[in-house]
Design an enzyme around this catalytic site. Structure first.
Site, PDB file in Angstrom:
ATOM      1  N   LYS A  17     -59.815 -10.754  -3.807  1.00 38.11           N
ATOM      2  CA  LYS A  17     -59.215 -11.932  -3.167  1.00 38.11           C
ATOM      3  C   LYS A  17     -58.985 -11.681  -1.687  1.00 38.11           C
ATOM      4  O   LYS A  17     -59.322 -12.501  -0.835  1.00 38.11           O
ATOM      5  CB  LYS A  17     -57.876 -12.288  -3.844  1.00 38.11           C
ATOM      6  CG  LYS A  17     -57.992 -12.594  -5.315  1.00 38.11           C
ATOM      7  CD  LYS A  17     -56.652 -12.950  -5.920  1.00 38.11           C
ATOM      8  CE  LYS A  17     -55.614 -11.838  -5.884  1.00 38.11           C
ATOM      9  NZ  LYS A  17     -55.955 -10.673  -6.734  1.00 38.11           N
ATOM     10  N   ARG A  92     -48.818 -17.553  -8.715  1.00 43.68           N
ATOM     11  CA  ARG A  92     -49.122 -16.606  -9.787  1.00 43.68           C
ATOM     12  C   ARG A  92     -48.437 -16.967 -11.087  1.00 43.68           C
ATOM     13  O   ARG A  92     -48.626 -16.266 -12.082  1.00 43.68           O
ATOM     14  CB  ARG A  92     -48.627 -15.218  -9.368  1.00 43.68           C
ATOM     15  CG  ARG A  92     -49.721 -14.296  -8.873  1.00 43.68           C
ATOM     16  CD  ARG A  92     -49.015 -13.086  -8.336  1.00 43.68           C
ATOM     17  NE  ARG A  92     -49.793 -11.903  -8.425  1.00 43.68           N
ATOM     18  CZ  ARG A  92     -50.354 -11.323  -7.350  1.00 43.68           C
ATOM     19  NH1 ARG A  92     -50.271 -11.870  -6.178  1.00 43.68           N
ATOM     20  NH2 ARG A  92     -50.997 -10.208  -7.486  1.00 43.68           N
ATOM     21  N   ARG A 131     -59.740   2.122  -3.764  1.00 46.68           N
ATOM     22  CA  ARG A 131     -59.232   1.370  -2.599  1.00 46.68           C
ATOM     23  C   ARG A 131     -58.360   2.259  -1.727  1.00 46.68           C
ATOM     24  O   ARG A 131     -57.533   3.010  -2.202  1.00 46.68           O
ATOM     25  CB  ARG A 131     -58.409   0.169  -3.058  1.00 46.68           C
ATOM     26  CG  ARG A 131     -57.716  -0.493  -1.869  1.00 46.68           C
ATOM     27  CD  ARG A 131     -57.227  -1.869  -2.140  1.00 46.68           C
ATOM     28  NE  ARG A 131     -56.429  -1.990  -3.335  1.00 46.68           N
ATOM     29  CZ  ARG A 131     -56.047  -3.154  -3.824  1.00 46.68           C
ATOM     30  NH1 ARG A 131     -56.377  -4.267  -3.224  1.00 46.68           N
ATOM     31  NH2 ARG A 131     -55.326  -3.205  -4.916  1.00 46.68           N
ATOM     32  N   ARG A 164     -52.351   2.676  -2.128  1.00 44.56           N
ATOM     33  CA  ARG A 164     -51.147   1.891  -2.401  1.00 44.56           C
ATOM     34  C   ARG A 164     -50.430   2.463  -3.618  1.00 44.56           C
ATOM     35  O   ARG A 164     -51.082   2.857  -4.595  1.00 44.56           O
ATOM     36  CB  ARG A 164     -51.530   0.433  -2.696  1.00 44.56           C
ATOM     37  CG  ARG A 164     -51.499  -0.452  -1.479  1.00 44.56           C
ATOM     38  CD  ARG A 164     -52.144  -1.800  -1.695  1.00 44.56           C
ATOM     39  NE  ARG A 164     -51.696  -2.554  -2.868  1.00 44.56           N
ATOM     40  CZ  ARG A 164     -52.110  -3.797  -3.136  1.00 44.56           C
ATOM     41  NH1 ARG A 164     -52.931  -4.421  -2.306  1.00 44.56           N
ATOM     42  NH2 ARG A 164     -51.695  -4.436  -4.206  1.00 44.56           N
ATOM     43  N   ARG A 175     -50.241  -4.119 -14.099  1.00 48.15           N
ATOM     44  CA  ARG A 175     -50.531  -5.332 -13.297  1.00 48.15           C
ATOM     45  C   ARG A 175     -51.558  -6.221 -14.005  1.00 48.15           C
ATOM     46  O   ARG A 175     -51.471  -7.435 -13.957  1.00 48.15           O
ATOM     47  CB  ARG A 175     -51.023  -4.943 -11.891  1.00 48.15           C
ATOM     48  CG  ARG A 175     -49.903  -4.400 -10.999  1.00 48.15           C
ATOM     49  CD  ARG A 175     -50.433  -3.683  -9.778  1.00 48.15           C
ATOM     50  NE  ARG A 175     -51.178  -4.540  -8.880  1.00 48.15           N
ATOM     51  CZ  ARG A 175     -52.040  -4.088  -7.952  1.00 48.15           C
ATOM     52  NH1 ARG A 175     -52.257  -2.800  -7.819  1.00 48.15           N
ATOM     53  NH2 ARG A 175     -52.652  -4.932  -7.168  1.00 48.15           N
TER      54      ARG A 175
HETATM   55  P1  AP5 Z   1     -59.232  -6.542  -2.593  1.00 43.90           P
HETATM   56  O1  AP5 Z   1     -59.969  -7.549  -1.772  1.00 43.90           O
HETATM   57  O2  AP5 Z   1     -58.168  -5.741  -1.927  1.00 43.90           O
HETATM   58  O3  AP5 Z   1     -58.698  -7.219  -3.924  1.00 43.90           O
HETATM   59  P2  AP5 Z   1     -57.449  -8.161  -4.182  1.00 43.90           P
HETATM   60  O4  AP5 Z   1     -57.854  -9.120  -5.259  1.00 43.90           O
HETATM   61  O5  AP5 Z   1     -56.918  -8.718  -2.917  1.00 43.90           O
HETATM   62  O6  AP5 Z   1     -56.487  -7.049  -4.784  1.00 43.90           O
HETATM   63  P3  AP5 Z   1     -54.917  -6.843  -4.696  1.00 43.90           P
HETATM   64  O7  AP5 Z   1     -54.634  -5.619  -5.530  1.00 43.90           O
HETATM   65  O8  AP5 Z   1     -54.431  -6.823  -3.291  1.00 43.90           O
HETATM   66  O9  AP5 Z   1     -54.411  -8.079  -5.426  1.00 43.90           O
HETATM   67  P4  AP5 Z   1     -53.112  -8.261  -6.143  1.00 43.90           P
HETATM   68  O10 AP5 Z   1     -53.210  -9.683  -6.429  1.00 43.90           O
HETATM   69  O11 AP5 Z   1     -52.775  -7.461  -7.332  1.00 43.90           O
HETATM   70  O12 AP5 Z   1     -52.065  -7.655  -5.129  1.00 43.90           O
HETATM   71  P5  AP5 Z   1     -51.136  -8.352  -4.061  1.00 43.90           P
HETATM   72  O13 AP5 Z   1     -51.202  -7.557  -2.852  1.00 43.90           O
HETATM   73  O14 AP5 Z   1     -51.396  -9.816  -4.009  1.00 43.90           O
HETATM   74  O15 AP5 Z   1     -60.336  -5.566  -3.232  1.00 43.90           O
HETATM   75  C1  AP5 Z   1     -59.944  -4.469  -4.051  1.00 43.90           C
HETATM   76  C2  AP5 Z   1     -60.860  -3.262  -3.745  1.00 43.90           C
HETATM   77  O16 AP5 Z   1     -62.200  -3.562  -4.145  1.00 43.90           O
HETATM   78  C3  AP5 Z   1     -60.944  -2.937  -2.240  1.00 43.90           C
HETATM   79  O17 AP5 Z   1     -61.065  -1.551  -2.109  1.00 43.90           O
HETATM   80  C4  AP5 Z   1     -62.243  -3.634  -1.771  1.00 43.90           C
HETATM   81  O18 AP5 Z   1     -62.852  -2.960  -0.684  1.00 43.90           O
HETATM   82  C5  AP5 Z   1     -63.107  -3.572  -3.023  1.00 43.90           C
HETATM   83  N1  AP5 Z   1     -63.954  -4.759  -3.227  1.00 43.90           N
HETATM   84  C6  AP5 Z   1     -63.665  -6.054  -2.921  1.00 43.90           C
HETATM   85  N2  AP5 Z   1     -64.664  -6.873  -3.301  1.00 43.90           N
HETATM   86  C7  AP5 Z   1     -65.609  -6.079  -3.864  1.00 43.90           C
HETATM   87  C8  AP5 Z   1     -66.884  -6.323  -4.462  1.00 43.90           C
HETATM   88  N3  AP5 Z   1     -67.380  -7.574  -4.571  1.00 43.90           N
HETATM   89  N4  AP5 Z   1     -67.583  -5.275  -4.941  1.00 43.90           N
HETATM   90  C9  AP5 Z   1     -67.075  -3.998  -4.842  1.00 43.90           C
HETATM   91  N5  AP5 Z   1     -65.879  -3.695  -4.284  1.00 43.90           N
HETATM   92  C10 AP5 Z   1     -65.151  -4.722  -3.798  1.00 43.90           C
HETATM   93  O19 AP5 Z   1     -49.702  -8.197  -4.756  1.00 43.90           O
HETATM   94  C11 AP5 Z   1     -49.056  -6.958  -4.879  1.00 43.90           C
HETATM   95  C12 AP5 Z   1     -47.745  -7.135  -5.627  1.00 43.90           C
HETATM   96  O20 AP5 Z   1     -46.884  -8.037  -4.892  1.00 43.90           O
HETATM   97  C13 AP5 Z   1     -47.857  -7.764  -7.024  1.00 43.90           C
HETATM   98  O21 AP5 Z   1     -48.155  -6.811  -8.023  1.00 43.90           O
HETATM   99  C14 AP5 Z   1     -46.463  -8.365  -7.177  1.00 43.90           C
HETATM  100  O22 AP5 Z   1     -45.499  -7.405  -7.497  1.00 43.90           O
HETATM  101  C15 AP5 Z   1     -46.163  -8.886  -5.777  1.00 43.90           C
HETATM  102  N6  AP5 Z   1     -46.594 -10.287  -5.573  1.00 43.90           N
HETATM  103  C16 AP5 Z   1     -47.541 -10.733  -4.696  1.00 43.90           C
HETATM  104  N7  AP5 Z   1     -47.678 -12.066  -4.798  1.00 43.90           N
HETATM  105  C17 AP5 Z   1     -46.817 -12.476  -5.749  1.00 43.90           C
HETATM  106  C18 AP5 Z   1     -46.509 -13.742  -6.326  1.00 43.90           C
HETATM  107  N8  AP5 Z   1     -47.135 -14.863  -5.934  1.00 43.90           N
HETATM  108  N9  AP5 Z   1     -45.559 -13.800  -7.298  1.00 43.90           N
HETATM  109  C19 AP5 Z   1     -44.905 -12.687  -7.693  1.00 43.90           C
HETATM  110  N10 AP5 Z   1     -45.153 -11.458  -7.204  1.00 43.90           N
HETATM  111  C20 AP5 Z   1     -46.103 -11.349  -6.246  1.00 43.90           C
END
Ligand code: AP5
Length: 221
Positions: A17, A92, A131, A164, A175
């Site tokens: 994402k 979410r 990552r 991370r 997660r």
């Molecule tokens: P990346 O692009 O970083 O993936 P992502 O989907 O953004 O992953 P996140 O782990 O950041 O998402 P998340 O939703 O769990 O975490 P968030 O930060 O929102 O890609 C991942 C890896 O793969 C990278 O190394 C990239 O280079 C690689 N990659 C990308 N595309 C690729 C491809 N096509 N092929 C190969 N490799 C690829 O949330 C963190 C925490 O915050 C949550 O757990 C929760 O506690 C809290 N939080 C955030 N938002 C909320 C909410 N709305 N409600 C409640 N809690 C929340």
């Protein structure tokens, strides 16, 4: 591609994402609103919100809805979102989705589409293990698929790359469980409203992006 969209990027943790949102926002010239990034900034800055959120994040749990909704609405009320935005990681839960629809509706705005980036759990676990993120600016890399120019250093500011805390194997499994239990109901929520568009997230980042472009081109104007 359209120039104005109010877009949601959905998908499991590590689906790509953030990677796609960054490229999309540069292309569309709209702000990227990543609730995960905003929360991590708050943790780094030791704010009240950061203190309240950190335990939930470290445990791989969602931060409570009332905190997230207030934080997201404050961001969405800023004028730079009025010509469009991309939401990464919000909503979410159904409560968050309904709060978003209500607030946008009050302002004469609406969600244009919700793009679901689909990737299997096994691929997620492998991706997230590789990552690395910049400790300073948060730029995300992958040791195999998107490596930095210099090992362990950010291309943008040369700061150290780290893993991370919530990318550790036991936390990513939690997660994923949380995603399937609490976030996947949004697939039906947006499907029933004819806003859901599926994207195969197992392809390369550029191929995923091309699918997103195709989905956006097909959105009603
Ligand atoms: P990346 O692009 O970083 O993936 P992502 O989907 O953004 O992953 P996140 O782990 O950041 O998402 P998340 O939703 O769990 O975490 P968030 O930060 O929102 O890609 C991942 C890896 O793969 C990278 O190394 C990239 O280079 C690689 N990659 C990308 N595309 C690729 C491809 N096509 N092929 C190969 N490799 C690829 O949330 C963190 C925490 O915050 C949550 O757990 C929760 O506690 C809290 N939080 C955030 N938002 C909320 C909410 N709305 N409600 C409640 N809690 C929340």
């Amino acid at each position: 591609m359209r120039s104005t969209v109010n877009l949601i990027l959905m998908g499991p943790p590590g689906a790509g994402k953030g990677t796609q949102a960054t490229r999309l926002c540069a292309e569309l010239k709209v702000p990227k609103i990543s609730t995960g990034e905003i929360l991590r900034e708050n943790v780094r800055d030791s704010t009240k919100l950061g203190h309240a959120a950190q335990g939930h994040m470290d445990a791989g749990q969602l931060v409570p809805d009332h905190l997230i909704v207030e934080m997201a609405m404050e961001r969405l009320d800023r004028p730079d979102t009025h010509s469009g935005f991309v939401l990464d990681g919000f909503p979410r839960t159904t409560i968050q989705a309904q709060s978003l629809a209500d607030r946008l509706g009050e302002q004469g705005r609406a969600v244009s589409g919700a793009l679901l980036i689909e990737v299997s759990d096994a691929t997620i676990v492998e991706r997230v293990a590789g990552r690395r993120v910049c400790a300073q600016c948060g730029h995300s890399y992958h040791v195999d698929y998107d490596p930095p120019r210099n090992p362990n250093r950010c291309d943008d500011d040369d700061a150290l790359l780290i893993q991370r805390d919530d990318d550790k194997a036991e936390v990513i499994r939690r997660r994923l469980t949380v995603y399937h239990e609490q976030t996947s109901p949004l697939i039906s929520y947006y499907g029933e409203r004819n806003l859901l568009h599926r994207v195969d997230g197992t392809l390369s980042p550029s191929q995923v992006y091309r699918q997103i472009e195709t989905r956006l081109a097909a959105l009603p104007s």
